[in-house]
Design an enzyme around this catalytic site. Sequence first.
Site, mmCIF file in Angstrom:
data_model
loop_
_atom_site.group_PDB
_atom_site.id
_atom_site.type_symbol
_atom_site.label_atom_id
_atom_site.label_comp_id
_atom_site.label_asym_id
_atom_site.label_seq_id
_atom_site.Cartn_x
_atom_site.Cartn_y
_atom_site.Cartn_z
ATOM 1 N N ASN A 1 -4.348 3.483 -12.704
ATOM 2 C CA ASN A 1 -4.850 3.748 -11.374
ATOM 3 C C ASN A 1 -6.349 4.028 -11.532
ATOM 4 O O ASN A 1 -6.893 3.914 -12.629
ATOM 5 C CB ASN A 1 -4.118 4.933 -10.736
ATOM 6 C CG ASN A 1 -4.107 4.814 -9.213
ATOM 7 O OD1 ASN A 1 -5.141 4.554 -8.608
ATOM 8 N ND2 ASN A 1 -2.952 4.999 -8.604
ATOM 9 N N THR A 2 -7.026 4.396 -10.465
ATOM 10 C CA THR A 2 -8.486 4.478 -10.555
ATOM 11 C C THR A 2 -8.957 5.628 -11.434
ATOM 12 O O THR A 2 -8.259 6.618 -11.626
ATOM 13 C CB THR A 2 -9.106 4.620 -9.153
ATOM 14 O OG1 THR A 2 -8.440 5.680 -8.476
ATOM 15 C CG2 THR A 2 -8.963 3.345 -8.357
ATOM 16 N N LYS B 1 0.877 -1.175 0.000
ATOM 17 C CA LYS B 1 0.000 0.000 0.000
ATOM 18 C C LYS B 1 0.921 1.233 0.000
ATOM 19 O O LYS B 1 1.912 1.291 0.741
ATOM 20 C CB LYS B 1 -0.888 -0.091 1.241
ATOM 21 C CG LYS B 1 -1.811 1.066 1.477
ATOM 22 C CD LYS B 1 -3.099 1.000 0.689
ATOM 23 C CE LYS B 1 -3.816 2.332 0.842
ATOM 24 N NZ LYS B 1 -4.782 2.625 -0.195
ATOM 25 N N CYS C 1 -35.053 -18.192 -30.681
ATOM 26 C CA CYS C 1 -35.808 -16.951 -30.460
ATOM 27 C C CYS C 1 -36.989 -17.188 -29.520
ATOM 28 O O CYS C 1 -37.750 -18.142 -29.689
ATOM 29 C CB CYS C 1 -36.309 -16.416 -31.800
ATOM 30 S SG CYS C 1 -37.301 -14.910 -31.606
ATOM 31 N N ASN D 1 3.641 5.852 -7.436
ATOM 32 C CA ASN D 1 2.209 6.074 -7.600
ATOM 33 C C ASN D 1 1.962 7.525 -7.989
ATOM 34 O O ASN D 1 1.962 8.407 -7.156
ATOM 35 C CB ASN D 1 1.493 5.713 -6.288
ATOM 36 C CG ASN D 1 0.005 5.982 -6.346
ATOM 37 O OD1 ASN D 1 -0.506 6.519 -7.319
ATOM 38 N ND2 ASN D 1 -0.699 5.599 -5.280
ATOM 39 N N LYS E 1 3.393 4.330 -12.206
ATOM 40 C CA LYS E 1 1.951 4.026 -12.276
ATOM 41 C C LYS E 1 1.181 5.273 -12.678
ATOM 42 O O LYS E 1 1.248 6.297 -12.006
ATOM 43 C CB LYS E 1 1.460 3.511 -10.918
ATOM 44 C CG LYS E 1 -0.015 3.102 -10.927
ATOM 45 C CD LYS E 1 -0.402 2.372 -9.650
ATOM 46 C CE LYS E 1 -1.854 1.929 -9.660
ATOM 47 N NZ LYS E 1 -2.227 1.204 -8.444
ATOM 48 N N CYS F 1 -3.185 8.465 -7.916
ATOM 49 C CA CYS F 1 -4.359 8.472 -7.038
ATOM 50 C C CYS F 1 -5.172 9.745 -7.257
ATOM 51 O O CYS F 1 -4.647 10.852 -7.146
ATOM 52 C CB CYS F 1 -3.902 8.374 -5.586
ATOM 53 S SG CYS F 1 -5.273 8.454 -4.444
ATOM 54 N N CYS G 1 -35.126 -6.979 -30.415
ATOM 55 C CA CYS G 1 -34.279 -6.672 -31.577
ATOM 56 C C CYS G 1 -35.033 -5.740 -32.519
ATOM 57 O O CYS G 1 -34.474 -4.784 -33.070
ATOM 58 C CB CYS G 1 -33.845 -7.949 -32.282
ATOM 59 S SG CYS G 1 -35.216 -9.022 -32.758
ATOM 60 N N CYS H 1 -28.891 -5.353 -32.579
ATOM 61 C CA CYS H 1 -29.857 -6.415 -32.248
ATOM 62 C C CYS H 1 -29.189 -7.553 -31.476
ATOM 63 O O CYS H 1 -29.754 -8.101 -30.532
ATOM 64 C CB CYS H 1 -30.493 -6.948 -33.520
ATOM 65 S SG CYS H 1 -29.269 -7.286 -34.811
HETATM 66 C C1 LIG Z 1 -9.762 1.092 -1.816
HETATM 67 C C2 LIG Z 1 -8.654 1.279 -2.803
HETATM 68 C C3 LIG Z 1 -7.455 1.832 -2.399
HETATM 69 C C4 LIG Z 1 -6.435 2.001 -3.303
HETATM 70 N N1 LIG Z 1 -5.257 2.500 -2.863
HETATM 71 C C5 LIG Z 1 -4.219 2.621 -3.738
HETATM 72 C C6 LIG Z 1 -2.952 3.025 -3.281
HETATM 73 O O1 LIG Z 1 -2.736 3.283 -2.111
HETATM 74 N N2 LIG Z 1 -1.961 3.137 -4.169
HETATM 75 C C7 LIG Z 1 -2.130 2.847 -5.489
HETATM 76 O O2 LIG Z 1 -1.189 2.925 -6.265
HETATM 77 N N3 LIG Z 1 -3.339 2.447 -5.952
HETATM 78 C C8 LIG Z 1 -4.382 2.314 -5.094
HETATM 79 N N4 LIG Z 1 -5.573 1.847 -5.549
HETATM 80 C C9 LIG Z 1 -5.746 1.562 -6.980
HETATM 81 C C10 LIG Z 1 -5.478 0.096 -7.289
HETATM 82 O O3 LIG Z 1 -4.147 -0.244 -7.045
HETATM 83 C C11 LIG Z 1 -5.801 -0.229 -8.768
HETATM 84 O O4 LIG Z 1 -4.978 0.538 -9.581
HETATM 85 C C12 LIG Z 1 -7.242 0.018 -9.125
HETATM 86 O O5 LIG Z 1 -8.071 -0.372 -8.070
HETATM 87 C C13 LIG Z 1 -7.681 -0.681 -10.388
HETATM 88 O O6 LIG Z 1 -7.575 -2.087 -10.291
HETATM 89 P P1 LIG Z 1 -8.824 -3.066 -9.960
HETATM 90 O O7 LIG Z 1 -9.894 -2.798 -10.942
HETATM 91 O O8 LIG Z 1 -8.256 -4.449 -10.018
HETATM 92 O O9 LIG Z 1 -9.260 -2.707 -8.576
HETATM 93 C C14 LIG Z 1 -6.620 1.659 -4.653
HETATM 94 C C15 LIG Z 1 -7.813 1.095 -5.057
HETATM 95 C C16 LIG Z 1 -8.828 0.898 -4.139
HETATM 96 C C17 LIG Z 1 -10.107 0.272 -4.602
#
Ligand SMILES: Cc1cc2nc3c(=O)[nH]c(=O)nc-3n(C[C@H](O)[C@H](O)[C@H](O)COP(=O)(O)O)c2cc1C
Lengths: 445, 413
Positions: free
Chosen positions: B210-211, B51, B350, B142, B183, B145, B356, B390
């Site tokens: 990342n997200t 983490k 069907c 990272n 990342k 985020c 469709c 369809c």
């Molecule tokens: C609750 C949560 C916390 C996360 N914390 C981090 C983090 O601390 N550092 C990081 O690089 N990515 C973090 N991520 C992103 C994940 O590493 C990952 O890139 C993202 O969730 C997409 O992958 P997935 O669809 O498999 O979850 C976090 C994601 C979630 C859901």
Amino acid sequence: MSGLTHSIERPVNERIRDWKEIRTAVPHNLASREAERCNFCLEAPCSKGCPSGVDVSAFIRRIRTGDLKSAIRIIKESNPFAGVCGRICPADQFCIGECRNRFATAPVDVASLQRYVADVELLKGYRPPRIERRKGAKKVACVGGGPAGLACAVFLARRGHNVTVFEERERPGGMLTYGIPSYRLSQEIVDAEIDQIRQLGVRVVTGRRITDLRKLKAQGFAAVFVGVGAWNSKWQNIEGTTLRGVWDAMDFLTAAKFGPKRPRVGETVAVVGAGNTAMDCAGAAQRLGAGRVIIIYRRGRAEMPAWESEVALTFKEGTEFMLLTAPKRILGKDRVEAVECVKMRLGPKDESGRPRPIPVPGSEFVLKVDTVIQALGQETDRELLAGLGLKTDRGGLVRVRKNGATGIPGVFAGGDVTNGGATAVEAIAAGKAAAEAIDQYLRRK
Amino acid sequence: MTTAVEHTLLNVDFCGVKFINPFILASAPPTTTGEMIMRAFDEGWGGAIIKTLVPEGEVVRNVAPRLASLPYGKQRMAVLENVELTTDRGVKVWLKEIGQIKRRHPRRVVIGSIMAAGPAKKDWQELTRRVQDAGADMIECNLGCPHGMPERGMGSVCSQDAEITKHITQWVKDVARVPVIIKLTPNITDIKVTARAAQAGGADAISAINTVAGLAGVDLDTLVPLPSVKGLSTYGGLSGPGVKPIALRAVCEIFKSTNCLISGIGGIGTWRDAAEFILLGSTTVQVCTAVMHWGYRIIHDLCDGLSNYMEEHSFASIADMVGLAARKITMHESLSREYRLVSAIDRDLCIGCGLCHVACRDSAYQAIEWDPKRREPSVDEEACVGCGLCSHVCPVDGCVALKESKVPLKKKR
Ligand SMILES: Cc1cc2nc3c(=O)[nH]c(=O)nc-3n(C[C@H](O)[C@H](O)[C@H](O)COP(=O)(O)O)c2cc1C
Ligand SMILES: Cc1cc2nc3c(=O)[nH]c(=O)nc-3n(C[C@H](O)[C@H](O)[C@H](O)COP(=O)(O)OP(=O)(O)OC[C@H]3O[C@@H](n4cnc5c(N)ncnc54)[C@H](O)[C@@H]3O)c2cc1C
Ligand code: SF4
């Protein structure tokens, strides 16, 4: 029966005209949707509910992710009869009965999913992984080629032992082959799964009746598993049982399946008894063209020993149930012409814990029938067991410890011969447990 | 149960680091502590990214709840939103645990995830040194985020700017003795720009995504957006199955525009997802949400499924698969205009729902006729342009498909 089974059941009018399976193959889309319903629970209760210990949630997850090759591997690791059990297991008592979804919606139909995996992989040409026989492997004999003996052989072979199965009859499979009718379990599936067992290196010798364990020892077998089942039919000796048209249930089922000539049952068939075997006799009689099939049972609905699912199936196929009725004598000159019955009422509980049936005086009546099948249950062959040197209890069952040990060094037993007739999967579980114990025994030696 | 977590087919070399399988726990809740990572390794995971660590002195205080999710049909957590910050455990604690994990699992790969502010060269370099000295096999920076951290000049603001991305990469590379992964955030117009910047800075690999910045929904009773932290909310980051297409595109674009190795992330939950990421250019894959949903144990079906797939297709290694599908992405202009498809409805399958017909009538070219008496659709091949709508709306698997056709299109309109 739950879930999918309804959608794959063939209509009654069609199915009672042939001997093909009642249930058709599980279609892919239904299977994958059913698999989606699995929660992948912690310490999966379904797996704990399986006597043979199949890792249910793991194999369902493999269906879900489209990896049937792993799914079949996972099932077969615990149960070599994947396709058989997927068809005939009373799964409501086992895995399905434990599914936690029952508290939310409806349980996952594990049995149909297992059947689906086994069938698809069989078509694709599934072969079991090769195993190496251990150097200096000892010879082990499994007496009886039913599910217990064959399962024991599989798990011994996987541990590297040199296993031979001795089966007295022409074909292996025990009750799967000679008892359960093909409309519930196609013989092709039984044969295919036994072939896979042979591919593991297990030798299956048929047409060999074993009557003396000392001879096996002399031939170099270091341990023996006895899984000879319970083949002697209980027989009610009333007047007229020697007439033509009176059948023993097992003989009837075997003849219906393998001949040489299929039994000619005539218009009306009476099946005496209400266990699973009786239900199967009724279904077989329907398929042999009987116009009317009647189950005659001396107790009531609640006391019938057959599983709910089997009763439902039999009822659906049009068999009549004459409850609280017992045959008194069978009438006829040379062939059966009628059976004289008496009505019963239920009295206080007897030693079996069920209410005792008591004849109602003056209630006799005559039923015109052409065939009578006695399906009163099976018991072990005490003479055979005595000859093998095995101790039996009052009910004729071989007494064993949990792991199948009989008390005689190197001799183990399990399946119907120790439980008096239960289910295939319990016989498999017994064979598996004994294999483990035999392996330990041989290592200690 | 025996599974394929150690199957030799799955062994993979990523920037010179050997993985027993390509499955890595992403830096996220599944890697909250060293103890958890060790359990994941016991189960069979090939690697884990701790983490994210921030410089000592950065105060990290999380909120509750910090998750919101969207179910879709039977699929719970089809999309997961989180507003979780980086690790709230101290740097020293983590350094000790990295050593412990490596001693117990020398063959598993531990990756140190670090984050600092855009201009904070000293912080980036110090974290890099300390993490590698503690025994981490690789470093992941990272820069992605999207919530909380950007307010402090950290996280996605870094990889939304090519210059910052490049500088951070250089600073870290200057002191790193182990391979460095950058990342990236997907919350940017063109991820190729930042990917190239990472490459220019000397990155050994790129991880994406990342997200995805988002907002999961609004509580219609309280009128508070989700997740509601005592009546207020904030934007969060989305992950899980719903973000997979965004991630696949990002991976493919990075693969085609840089020479960096790629660790694919975003919505991976099954071996099929993993195979897709690999075929589009990833050498390793990372998983977060699926583990949050099902636990570490999914590593068994990931490995079983991927190795079976590789055997069936005769791939000798992961490296053999990397990017094979990416080659088939081209310019829109280069796609065939001669390929003529029309809808084909399987009468036996069907069920007569009429979806469709409705779809084609109201959102395409009125090419599916409808017999209301028999509840039967039929395709007018001369009107069908083969768009495929369809087949997507049909509720029965395999009932509507597209087939090649010689019938020329007669424009009705
Ligand atoms: C609750 C949560 C916390 C996360 N914390 C981090 C983090 O601390 N550092 C990081 O690089 N990515 C973090 N991520 C992103 C994940 O590493 C990952 O890139 C993202 O969730 C997409 O992958 P997935 O669809 O498999 O979850 C976090 C994601 C979630 C859901
Ligand atoms: C009609 C019927 C329907 C059934 N339906 C179901 C069902 O739906 N689901 C379910 O789970 N179970 C069902 N069962 C029960 C199940 O088939 C048995 O519990 C199971 O087959 C027991 O296995 P076993 O190996 O112990 O014995 P068996 O299957 O009886 O096998 C014993 C074998 O040993 C052989 N043998 C006997 N003596 C010797 C000897 N001296 N030497 C060599 N070989 C010998 C026999 O020929 C036989 O092949 C049914 C049983 C019957 C009779
Ligand atoms: S998952 Fe665990 S920590 Fe989170 S709210 Fe539930 S019990 Fe609490």
